[in-house]
Design a protein around this motif. Sequence first.
Motif: not given
Length: 769
Positions: A642-668
């Motif tokens: 589980t930890v390795q899968a999450e690290e892989s996903i984070r690595s992919i997101l971190e190396n994107q040249s696109t601006w990427i962010y996630l928001i809590d839809p209730k608290s912003y």
Amino acid sequence: MVDNRSIRPTELPAQPGLVRLMCDGIPGGIFRCLPDPVWTILEVSRGFLNLFGYTAEEMREKFHNHYLDMIHPHDRRAVTRAFQKHMETGTDHCLEYRVKHRDGHTLWILEQSHLMQRDGEPDTLCCTLTDITEGKKLQEQLRLSLERHQILMDQTDDIIIEWNMETDSFFCSPKWETKFGYMPQREHITRHILHGDSHIHPEDRQRVAEALRSIRRGALHSDLEFRICTADGRYLWCRARMTVQTSQANHPVHAIGLLVDIDSEKRQAEKLLEIAQRDPLTNLLNKVASQKRIEEYLNTAADGDCSALLIVDLDNFKHINDSMGHLVGDAILVDAAQRLKTHFRSTDTVGRLGGDEFIIHIQNIQDVSIVQKKAEQLILELGDIETVNNGMENSPSIALSCSIGAAIYPKHGKSFKELYRHADLALYQSKKNGKNQYNVYDGSYQQERILRPYTQPASIPEEKVDADGPGNLLDYLSEHCFHILYHSRDVETAVQSILEMVGKKFNVSRSYIFEDSEDGSYCRNTFEWCNEGISPQIDNLRCISYEKDLNNRYRDNFNEEGIFYCRDIRLLEEEPYAILAPQGIKALLQSAIYDNGVFRGFVGFDDCSINRFWTQDQVDALAFISEILSVFLLKHRAQQRTVQAEESIRSILENQSTWIYLIDPKSYELLYVNRCLGQIFPSAQIGMHCYEAFFRRDHPCTECLFRKLTEKNQSLLQEVYHAALDLWLMTDTSMVTWHNRPAVLMCCFDITPYKKAGTNDLLDKNLRP
């Protein structure tokens, strides 16, 4: 306007000044066409020709000036339907589709069109084309990475739960019904729990209610284990982990979290703990468990509580063992244990210290006379045990008696060690005075003997046993193994220690673990302990194929109990013998590792000196130790994946040249910001509000994009102008799941060069916030 019957697509006529410069400078280009079924081209810009790689003449000869023919064949029907729908509802439309470049490669195009209607002239479409190929590639990469994350989450049975504190209502994901067979109460949840009409186990309701009250009082997190009833009346152990959301006034309003099924894990742990706490012969609590239970009572005793600690010792028991044999001695111990239990309540503690000694703790006594009465009853009860050897005529009979020492809490001590020391002194006085009697500690014989220390068993026993000798080691080994694993922070180090402990205890040549690959096609040696003079083999056994190396029948050696015992490896088939013989192995014992009934490897013990014979008791002990190791090791491996899968996903997101962010839809609140966006907004931190981090506002944006998302349309592609940065962004907004909670994913592509190069007529001014 040129006559439609003689029109030919040309480059836009030379125009002086800014308009020409803007038209020719747009990378994607501009074209004008008729709104007919084939989009007949009237005019194109130089950027249009550059985008497709054709000259005006080549375009006329190949496509007959039909723009629809230049669109990828797989997209034409969808584009036509979308265009017709847009034309029915308005004069503008925005489409995405693929086209083919002259050299054969595919481009993704964003088309924005405006229907121009002038009196006396035919309607025409003015279209701006933007090459979004790179953005599409990044979007697809991100989609796949998030999809992988979603697949991982879908493979779990975790249930999303939410408690609205303002309305006292409860919400959960559909997996609740899958798990329990019904949907729970939704309204007045606290009242249902307190009044006893909820599906929570009666013994757990008070704790759950207290956890909810704690959240209302300001606790930010809650982690609670309790039981929930299923539709068929069974109770499942679950763990609820919740995090509190607060309002802008910092008042708790929601608690959101996960409900995890831990029933199998909990019951297995309880089973192992119960076994580890019990004396295998008498089934009383063992030495360690007895002390722990008594200490728990003493640590929580209220003022005025009174209790008693008794040590009971069978007199002359060694003589009984020597003259009548250990089988008779064991039978007497079992009988004595059962008789002791009948005289005490379930809340009292009755345990075996070892040998012929027992420990008893009596809770909530009024005065010492109760202790004296109980001691007299025990002396009479144990004196009635029959001790004739096997019931044979003329066999010797030895009268059984016992000696008892007692100490009173808090008069004779407030800690376990004090009470034990004083009860032991009282027991010594009973022995000294002739046995078959009791004494309550009074302080008069404090210095008359050297006290026996009450010590915990060693973590790793030093002594060795003869594997051919009698005796059941299950309690001894399981107690140590479970203690090491349960209290260790490093599972792998604990596993290695247990292999060493068991290896020394049974004096084997080698103890080890083989774990299967995910597809079960091969196994590898992951843990190994070797006795003195034995060569390690772990480096040589990293990849053993069940099919190629073991003839695909190795698992057949394990019986229904998961045991493979071979006293002489020369009797094995050729393939396994070829692997085992070079290791110097003569005999082996292996126990299978199962995960939900699936073979996942084995724990093994080798003997390189003799063709060893193992007794059934010793096989049972080693099999149980293997089961303990399996439970903890499988859980450890699952956590690692589980930890390795999450690290892989984070690595992919971190190396994107696109601006990427996630928001809590209730608290912003920001849940995640990738590296690229963090470089643009270095002050943006997890937990900050998105409008504060990116727009320097103290309230949500009035035109917030994710407010436009609905259950049917959970994604939105739209252009946005960021005034502070003077940038045009193509923003892809969608609902996703992040760490088991709903979140809004924002992916932003900078399209400023394209927008600034376009004409004012082609800019959609309504998109400006």
